[in-house]
Design an enzyme around this catalytic site. Sequence first.
Site, PDB file in Angstrom:
ATOM      1  N   TYR A 138     -57.359  35.857 -11.558  1.00  0.00           N
ATOM      2  CA  TYR A 138     -58.074  35.910 -12.825  1.00  0.00           C
ATOM      3  C   TYR A 138     -59.501  36.440 -12.693  1.00  0.00           C
ATOM      4  CZ  TYR A 138     -59.422  31.260 -11.150  1.00  0.00           C
ATOM      5  OH  TYR A 138     -59.843  30.227 -10.383  1.00  0.00           O
ATOM      6  N   LYS A 169     -59.303  23.022 -23.618  1.00  0.00           N
ATOM      7  CA  LYS A 169     -58.247  22.168 -23.061  1.00  0.00           C
ATOM      8  C   LYS A 169     -57.273  21.740 -24.146  1.00  0.00           C
ATOM      9  CE  LYS A 169     -58.560  20.403 -19.286  1.00  0.00           C
ATOM     10  NZ  LYS A 169     -59.118  20.140 -18.020  1.00  0.00           N
ATOM     11  N   GLU A 181     -57.136  33.697 -21.778  1.00  0.00           N
ATOM     12  CA  GLU A 181     -56.257  33.637 -20.609  1.00  0.00           C
ATOM     13  C   GLU A 181     -55.609  32.266 -20.467  1.00  0.00           C
ATOM     14  OE1 GLU A 181     -58.609  34.624 -17.178  1.00  0.00           O
ATOM     15  OE2 GLU A 181     -59.645  36.270 -18.196  1.00  0.00           O
ATOM     16  N   CYS A 240     -62.072 -10.838  -7.458  1.00  0.00           N
ATOM     17  CA  CYS A 240     -61.829 -11.535  -6.208  1.00  0.00           C
ATOM     18  C   CYS A 240     -63.145 -11.452  -5.444  1.00  0.00           C
ATOM     19  CB  CYS A 240     -60.726 -10.849  -5.399  1.00  0.00           C
ATOM     20  SG  CYS A 240     -60.554 -11.564  -3.767  1.00  0.00           S
ATOM     21  N   CYS A 264     -61.095 -10.086   1.665  1.00  0.00           N
ATOM     22  CA  CYS A 264     -59.773  -9.831   1.072  1.00  0.00           C
ATOM     23  C   CYS A 264     -59.264  -8.475   1.577  1.00  0.00           C
ATOM     24  CB  CYS A 264     -59.880  -9.835  -0.449  1.00  0.00           C
ATOM     25  SG  CYS A 264     -58.362  -9.280  -1.248  1.00  0.00           S
ATOM     26  N   GLU A 319     -55.527  31.481  -9.014  1.00  0.00           N
ATOM     27  CA  GLU A 319     -54.983  30.131  -8.979  1.00  0.00           C
ATOM     28  C   GLU A 319     -53.666  30.129  -8.210  1.00  0.00           C
ATOM     29  OE1 GLU A 319     -57.001  28.035 -10.387  1.00  0.00           O
ATOM     30  OE2 GLU A 319     -55.848  26.225 -10.879  1.00  0.00           O
ATOM     31  N   CYS A 344     -56.120 -14.528  -6.433  1.00  0.00           N
ATOM     32  CA  CYS A 344     -56.011 -13.128  -6.015  1.00  0.00           C
ATOM     33  C   CYS A 344     -54.585 -12.851  -5.536  1.00  0.00           C
ATOM     34  CB  CYS A 344     -57.012 -12.837  -4.890  1.00  0.00           C
ATOM     35  SG  CYS A 344     -56.758 -11.214  -4.159  1.00  0.00           S
ATOM     36  N   ASP A 374     -52.628  25.496 -14.191  1.00  0.00           N
ATOM     37  CA  ASP A 374     -52.963  24.208 -13.599  1.00  0.00           C
ATOM     38  C   ASP A 374     -52.501  24.160 -12.147  1.00  0.00           C
ATOM     39  OD1 ASP A 374     -53.982  21.720 -13.514  1.00  0.00           O
ATOM     40  OD2 ASP A 374     -52.386  20.749 -14.650  1.00  0.00           O
ATOM     41  N   CYS A 428     -55.173 -11.985  -1.405  1.00  0.00           N
ATOM     42  CA  CYS A 428     -55.637 -12.972  -0.422  1.00  0.00           C
ATOM     43  C   CYS A 428     -55.459 -14.408  -0.899  1.00  0.00           C
ATOM     44  CB  CYS A 428     -57.089 -12.705  -0.037  1.00  0.00           C
ATOM     45  SG  CYS A 428     -58.241 -13.093  -1.370  1.00  0.00           S
ATOM     46  N   ASP A 475     -32.836  41.399   4.133  1.00  0.00           N
ATOM     47  CA  ASP A 475     -32.758  40.452   5.244  1.00  0.00           C
ATOM     48  C   ASP A 475     -32.456  41.154   6.567  1.00  0.00           C
ATOM     49  OD1 ASP A 475     -33.340  38.420   3.568  1.00  0.00           O
ATOM     50  OD2 ASP A 475     -31.266  37.719   3.326  1.00  0.00           O
ATOM     51  N   TYR A 508     -29.399  41.279   0.871  1.00  0.00           N
ATOM     52  CA  TYR A 508     -28.765  41.440   2.174  1.00  0.00           C
ATOM     53  C   TYR A 508     -29.461  42.545   2.974  1.00  0.00           C
ATOM     54  CZ  TYR A 508     -25.330  42.450   5.753  1.00  0.00           C
ATOM     55  OH  TYR A 508     -24.724  42.663   6.954  1.00  0.00           O
ATOM     56  N   GLU A 509     -29.648  43.674   2.295  1.00  0.00           N
ATOM     57  CA  GLU A 509     -30.286  44.817   2.956  1.00  0.00           C
ATOM     58  C   GLU A 509     -31.695  44.432   3.440  1.00  0.00           C
ATOM     59  OE1 GLU A 509     -30.855  49.404   1.602  1.00  0.00           O
ATOM     60  OE2 GLU A 509     -29.476  48.146   0.471  1.00  0.00           O
ATOM     61  N   LYS A 537     -54.856  28.921 -18.821  1.00  0.00           N
ATOM     62  CA  LYS A 537     -55.556  28.174 -17.770  1.00  0.00           C
ATOM     63  C   LYS A 537     -54.487  27.520 -16.903  1.00  0.00           C
ATOM     64  CE  LYS A 537     -59.210  24.826 -16.936  1.00  0.00           C
ATOM     65  NZ  LYS A 537     -58.505  24.065 -15.939  1.00  0.00           N
TER      66      LYS A 537
END
Length: 653
Positions: free
Chosen positions: A219, A304, A110, A415, A420, A167, A397, A114, A400, A34, A31-32, A112
Amino acid sequence: MTQKEYLSLVDKLNYYNYRYYVLNDPIVSDYEYDMLLKDLIEVEEKHPEWKVAYSPSVKIGADIVDSINTVKHEVRMYSLDNVYNEAELYNFLARITRELGESEIYFTVEPKIDGAAISVTYEEGILKQALTRGDGEFGEDVTHNIKTVRTLPLKIEEKQKMILQGEVFISKKTFEVINQERKKQGLNLFANPRNAAAGTLKVLNSKIASERNLDILFYSLAYGYSSSSHYENLNFLKKLGFKVSNLIKNVKLADITDEINKLQSLRESLEFEIDGVVVKVDDINLRDRLGFTTKYPKWAVAYKFPPTQMTTKVIDVVFQVGRTGRVTPVAILEPVTISGSTVSRATLHNFDEIKRLQVMIGDTVFIEKSGEIIPKIVKVVKENRKEVKEITFPDFCPVCKEKLLMEEGDVSAWCVNSDCPARIKYSVLHFASRDALDIRGLGDKVVEQLVDKGFIKSIADIFELDEFKLLQLDGFKEKSVSNLLNSIHVSKNKPFDKVLYGLGILHVGKKTAEVLAQHFESIDKLMQANIDELISVKDIGEVVAHSIYTTCRLEKFIALVEKLKSFGLKFELEKKDIPNKLNGKNFLITGKLSRSRKDMEELIRENGGNVLGGVNKDLDYLIVGDSPGSKLDKAKKLNVKIISEDDFMEMIK
Ligand code: IVH
């Protein structure tokens, strides 16, 4: 309020922000805060001349930009090489130990994260610019949105120029909230937090970014104050008020796997998504000795995590027609969440894959998701089979309705109708994609409407779009029309290799298009080449050569090229398109190499580098062979990068 009081209010609120967001240790109530922010905004409205760039009011999104500019990175943003298991990691570590010949090497381990890579520049202690990674050399200026990141200081104590890399991400929790909100509003959902973060970075109105609660973990200190330890640099950044992950550890080689396992076990409980662990040599001097390949640092690697698997049910199989006309079966799945993203489709590739998996509609399946790749079905749980239906391939197809072609031995149906609508749509999307002509604003939804309305029947029609046609598209107003027409206009300047890639010749990817453009230098010469000439080009095999040869003899293709030429697109190599991999850097050679001096010097110049007459402060790289001369000692004293012939070949690969 006086101007001085205003400035101290700015500092005060910035500090409150830091306590709240970075340290999670607030010292005033919401509040303060804001109320004080409200005061600040009022003063700024009354005295716009007082407003400073680092005012906390920018966090709620103040700037709206017309378009996002592409800017050259001052410090190149590299990507990371990947390893997928311990054996590969050990190869990497062994190579480093061997190359450095040191025993006590420290490595940081570290998470990683995403998200989306970002580079942020501070000058005189003020946040100046934030760029996305882009292609590593050029990024997109997203400063307006980055300023809204609550955890990012807009002003810091360090006055020296600094460039940080990190990141940008959206927490798993925020991601759920954003998607729930979008669902309510009938908007497309983001596939995962990474896409949500990357998409948010590129919005034009920073108010939207502000509402999405982006966050940044840093990083790397890429430029500016630097100790000889990366880990210490990160601590320095922490002290300046930046958010750096507490999970980063600095350990000896023997402890790396332990740390990786720890992070892996924490994965699910973290507030953000991680897709692996990054292992980096800590010592900056050792890093300099190892150097870079064209894409990666040789002193770091991404380990990974194995992809996460989940089980779900195949509800149906639909058939998609791609750019080349290939028909791909796609499994429609009961939606499941895999590491934070919802998966409801998986590719089944072709007939062979369906046979191999023995999958049927109604089956329970294991699906796997890894990185960018579309989820795939890895296994069918046959024990669960109840009501299942065989997958039958269509004869016609689905778009088409023309008869599909399937040759003996082929695992896909095609196709062959080049009119198409599905093929046209994907050809246009490919032509407009980032690695081709990069026409911003010509995305999925727009192209679909253009093709459906009959405004686009071939790639060339893009260049005949006008205000009248575009104003008929959903959501298009004067501004969006002029933006799109402008991107189309600008795209005409794209170099020959991008145009060639954009034409979408079967088997001609980005790299092949580059090789062909360099070799033939013009489309005319490429189109005249016979099979033997094509095969003689480096990296071009028989299948690719045949595809090029056949395509270049299709009447439709010849007409398309002529038409695009008439619009002014580039079908010849320009002088400035000659490779510039070495980017004007200065080289010198000492000692005996496997290639002759003359050949080496030619290679340097051909790839955009210079050969200097002697060692001086302008020298960037010394290439060292057997029995080097005094140049080596001199270069070492000047801190010039010392590289081997192999390193050099890697740079121009
Ligand atoms: S270092 C020169 N460290 O992973 C080294 N990257 O796959 C540059 N990433 O583009 C990267 N967490 O966006 C580094 N702790 C971390 C990272 C990290 C996430 C991202 C980064 C990079 C990508 C490479």
